[in-house]
Design an enzyme around this catalytic site. Sequence first.
Site, mmCIF file in Angstrom:
data_model
loop_
_atom_site.group_PDB
_atom_site.id
_atom_site.type_symbol
_atom_site.label_atom_id
_atom_site.label_comp_id
_atom_site.label_asym_id
_atom_site.label_seq_id
_atom_site.Cartn_x
_atom_site.Cartn_y
_atom_site.Cartn_z
ATOM 1 N N ASP A 31 -8.750 -2.837 3.983
ATOM 2 C CA ASP A 31 -7.733 -3.653 3.324
ATOM 3 C C ASP A 31 -6.356 -3.221 3.797
ATOM 4 O OD1 ASP A 31 -6.683 -5.602 1.709
ATOM 5 O OD2 ASP A 31 -6.789 -4.411 -0.136
ATOM 6 N N TYR A 63 -2.046 -3.873 4.059
ATOM 7 C CA TYR A 63 -0.976 -3.873 3.050
ATOM 8 C C TYR A 63 0.223 -4.491 3.750
ATOM 9 C CZ TYR A 63 1.629 -1.620 -0.858
ATOM 10 O OH TYR A 63 2.375 -1.340 -1.975
ATOM 11 N N HIS A 119 5.344 -7.871 -1.052
ATOM 12 C CA HIS A 119 4.467 -7.167 -2.008
ATOM 13 C C HIS A 119 4.748 -5.666 -1.996
ATOM 14 C CE1 HIS A 119 0.923 -5.963 -4.254
ATOM 15 N NE2 HIS A 119 0.552 -5.186 -3.254
ATOM 16 N N ARG A 132 8.738 3.382 -7.595
ATOM 17 C CA ARG A 132 9.604 4.434 -7.055
ATOM 18 C C ARG A 132 11.089 4.107 -7.170
ATOM 19 N NH1 ARG A 132 5.468 4.094 -3.429
ATOM 20 N NH2 ARG A 132 6.645 2.585 -2.231
ATOM 21 N N GLU A 154 -5.710 -9.708 -6.622
ATOM 22 C CA GLU A 154 -4.789 -9.689 -5.489
ATOM 23 C C GLU A 154 -5.116 -10.869 -4.594
ATOM 24 O OE1 GLU A 154 -4.735 -5.772 -3.654
ATOM 25 O OE2 GLU A 154 -3.365 -5.026 -5.184
ATOM 26 N N GLU A 192 -5.384 -12.568 -1.371
ATOM 27 C CA GLU A 192 -5.462 -12.108 0.011
ATOM 28 C C GLU A 192 -6.308 -13.070 0.846
ATOM 29 O OE1 GLU A 192 -6.283 -7.973 0.641
ATOM 30 O OE2 GLU A 192 -5.520 -7.365 -1.317
ATOM 31 N N ASP A 250 -8.937 -9.242 -4.136
ATOM 32 C CA ASP A 250 -9.147 -7.800 -4.228
ATOM 33 C C ASP A 250 -8.852 -7.370 -5.670
ATOM 34 O OD1 ASP A 250 -9.327 -5.083 -3.747
ATOM 35 O OD2 ASP A 250 -7.327 -4.938 -2.861
ATOM 36 N N ARG A 258 -5.128 -1.569 -12.511
ATOM 37 C CA ARG A 258 -3.833 -0.907 -12.254
ATOM 38 C C ARG A 258 -3.686 0.434 -12.952
ATOM 39 N NH1 ARG A 258 -2.782 -3.356 -7.697
ATOM 40 N NH2 ARG A 258 -2.573 -5.611 -7.903
ATOM 41 N N GLN A 287 -5.700 2.885 -11.035
ATOM 42 C CA GLN A 287 -5.004 3.085 -9.755
ATOM 43 C C GLN A 287 -3.822 4.054 -9.893
ATOM 44 O OE1 GLN A 287 -3.666 -0.641 -8.069
ATOM 45 N NE2 GLN A 287 -3.008 0.270 -6.138
ATOM 46 N N TYR A 314 -4.304 7.363 -7.490
ATOM 47 C CA TYR A 314 -4.018 7.024 -6.092
ATOM 48 C C TYR A 314 -3.322 8.121 -5.287
ATOM 49 C CZ TYR A 314 1.012 5.848 -6.273
ATOM 50 O OH TYR A 314 2.374 5.893 -6.363
ATOM 51 N N THR A 346 -14.867 -6.960 -4.936
ATOM 52 C CA THR A 346 -13.946 -7.759 -4.131
ATOM 53 C C THR A 346 -14.647 -9.088 -3.899
ATOM 54 O OG1 THR A 346 -13.200 -5.747 -3.001
ATOM 55 C CG2 THR A 346 -12.631 -7.845 -1.963
ATOM 56 N N THR A 386 -2.193 -8.011 -0.340
ATOM 57 C CA THR A 386 -1.654 -9.036 -1.246
ATOM 58 C C THR A 386 -0.562 -9.838 -0.558
ATOM 59 O OG1 THR A 386 -2.072 -7.502 -3.032
ATOM 60 C CG2 THR A 386 -0.658 -9.376 -3.535
ATOM 61 N N GLU A 426 2.972 -8.172 -10.207
ATOM 62 C CA GLU A 426 4.278 -8.673 -9.792
ATOM 63 C C GLU A 426 4.722 -9.884 -10.625
ATOM 64 O OE1 GLU A 426 2.326 -8.535 -5.814
ATOM 65 O OE2 GLU A 426 4.420 -8.595 -5.130
HETATM 66 MN MN MN Z 1 -5.512 -5.277 -1.746
#
Ligand code: MN
Length: 418
Positions: A128, A130, A135, A144, A201, A203, A235, A239, A242, A246, A259, A352, A366
């Site tokens: 996958d 990114y 996104h 962040r 997600e 995709e 996907d 959250r 995650q 992560y 998925t 995404t 989002e």
């Molecule tokens: Mn994804």
Amino acid sequence: MKSFIEVKPDSHFPIQNLPYGVFKLKVGNDPVCGVAIGEYVLDLSMLEEKGFFSNTNLGKEIIFETPSLNKFMQKGRETWKQVRTLLQMALSDENPILRDDEDLKKISLIPMKDVEMCMPVDIGNYTDFYSSREHATNVGIMFRGKENALMPNWLHIPIAYHGRASSIVVSGTEITRPKGQTKPANAETPIFGPTKLLDFELETGFFVGQGNLLGEPIAVEDTYNHIFGMVLVNDWSARDIQTWEYQPLGPFLAKNFATSISPWVVTMEALEPFRVSGPKQEPEPLPYLRSKGNWAYDINLEVGIRTLKQKEMFTISRSNYKYLYWNICQQLAHHTVNGCNTITGDMMASGTISGPDKDSYGSMLELTWRGENPLKLPSGEERKFLEDGDTLEISGYCQGEGYRIGFGNVSGKILPAK
Ligand code: MN
């Protein structure tokens, strides 16, 4: 180009498309390969049995009377083109070969309502990417802050992680809410239970046709010939799981519970007229990532939700594949540049696909900005993330003049945690 089979202008499956899939009759038979045409599936195993492909590179080999497209995908672009040309000829309103053969039509053209779609490809490996700048920026701001939104490597590397192939399922498969470890923001220690922040997600994914040997990278200018076609991908993501898991090694159980993919694989040949230029890449990528020409695709993407109260599908996002920063050639060149081998049936998802506007974002994370701005549904309900009983559907198509090259859709209903 027109087929003797009636195809409405807004159909996803005109004669210009002819996507490949694997299906079985609802009354029961073994899964075999077919192509979609209007409201019908053309059973390729029947044509194969009649020797229809014997003058192509396929010869008399059994390719389509199998439960996956892998054998065909392994043959390469020359053969894919031959077969496509032959099928377009056979389905054309100007050619009698199928049009006037009532017996052959009876056994090879099956109404879509009478079939159940299966996994089209035996997927060996799943990666996958990114690749949406929008996104990555949105997620970066949320986690962040604005100053460090995009990581310093992002504009140089098509970022990706290795996903799990075993839990990829075909559209229509129900999705059980996963359980896992999370750590609520104000808690000292983690807890265990069903995810509270289940997300989708938006995709797409492409399939590797012919792979490459270990130690032999695919040069960026050769990548296209290794790519068979594309599907829509959801996907599913948890959250809260995650967020806690992560760092430092990336996505794991927040992603690998399921998925979903759409059942029809749209070929790169069918998508060819919809190639457009992608976003300008600044700074210029390193030489091994410099792809020449236009490699974005103008694919309209739409996300809809249905709930137990909201029975009509309600659109929550409209995006487009062309917004992606990194293209398929760059993704595959990067994936193999260190000598990593790919095999027939490997799936590479886009990441995404979020657009520039708030109503073009490709995830609940989002769209609701981490739950701060819940979506309001016509039923009066609100959604921050997905709830049990919700059905999420992604659809996509390219708009041609008077016809559409469509992907159909990928949908999945959320079941309560076990
Ligand atoms: Mn994804």
